[in-house]
Design a protein around this motif. Sequence first.
Motif: not given
Lengths: 136, 213
Positions: A6-7, B194, B199-200
């Motif tokens: 996710k990060r 996707s 990702p961040e």
Amino acid sequence: MALMPKRVKHRKSQRGRIRGNATRGNTVVFGEFGLQAVEGGWLSAATIEAGRIAAQQYIRGEGKLYIRVFPHKSITSIPLETRMGKGKGEPDYWAATLKPGTVLYELAGVSEEAAKICFARLAHKMPVRVRMIKRT
Amino acid sequence: MSTTEKLNVTKRAATGKLNNRRLRTTGRLPAVLYGHKEEPVNLEIAADELRAVLRHGTHVVDLQGGAKGQALLQNIQWDVFQQHLLHVDLLRVDATERITVEVPIHTKGEAPGVLAGGLLEHVLHAIEIETSPANIPEALHVNINQLEIGGTIRVEDIIDMPEGASATIEPIRVVLNCSQPTAEPEPEEEAAVSSSVEPEVIGEKDEEESSEG
């Protein structure tokens, strides 16, 4: 959907070297049977997903499948017909780094014969040699 | 109940990685004996003999040769593929004291919930029990003949806990349950789309803000 962090702290990572055996994540913990890598390599998120689908199509809700690896590493590539240089390529896909001994998947709630067939289907999709192990 | 077996040991003078590797090539294993506030003793054991002891499900051994008395197989180290023994820790015990050991839990019978399409899920595969060295069971059992979908079996439901033994965890802890299997959602075609989403990146926004300012 393929797995992905996710990060992240950095978008790109260096390739690294796979040395030694897995000292963690090398035993069956959640289920009764496991699929263990015999050699090291990278396992892409798409391959992990392909393995999950292959296993779940076979067990069809009878047992439970655990995925024991996660693709933490971003793999970059440069586009085709591009001149060399101009820096590192862009992230292409995500991969899990496997050391010999890493347990990739686990199965619970199925018989040994069913687990054997299921893991045989999975093994065909894996980019590394694998073997089936039992809980000790 | 697991029996006590004899294990021949000899004292080991050579220590260290190199000597232990050499020892393993000869079919013997390094071991250490400790406990009872005595000095630890380095030992060596024949690997075949220890394998036989493990195969019989023994927890406590009678030491003969380089060391005397009873010892608990405290920790057994295997190689990464669980094929070769590497090392064994032996803990001195005597018949009067109480020790803590981990014992696997097995099921007995056939659950009606499983026959009705439920999934039998082991929450605990083994539990720690406190008992005397003479009373260590090979395995503990739970009866699942009454287990329906949505039902649970707890530590207090173990049917063959030896006399004088007690679990070190709370008796209400769930050992296994029978649940309705959830249908997996079919993989969708958007997976390819996707995968291109990134990702961040931690700290990236702060850099942008500081460069603007």
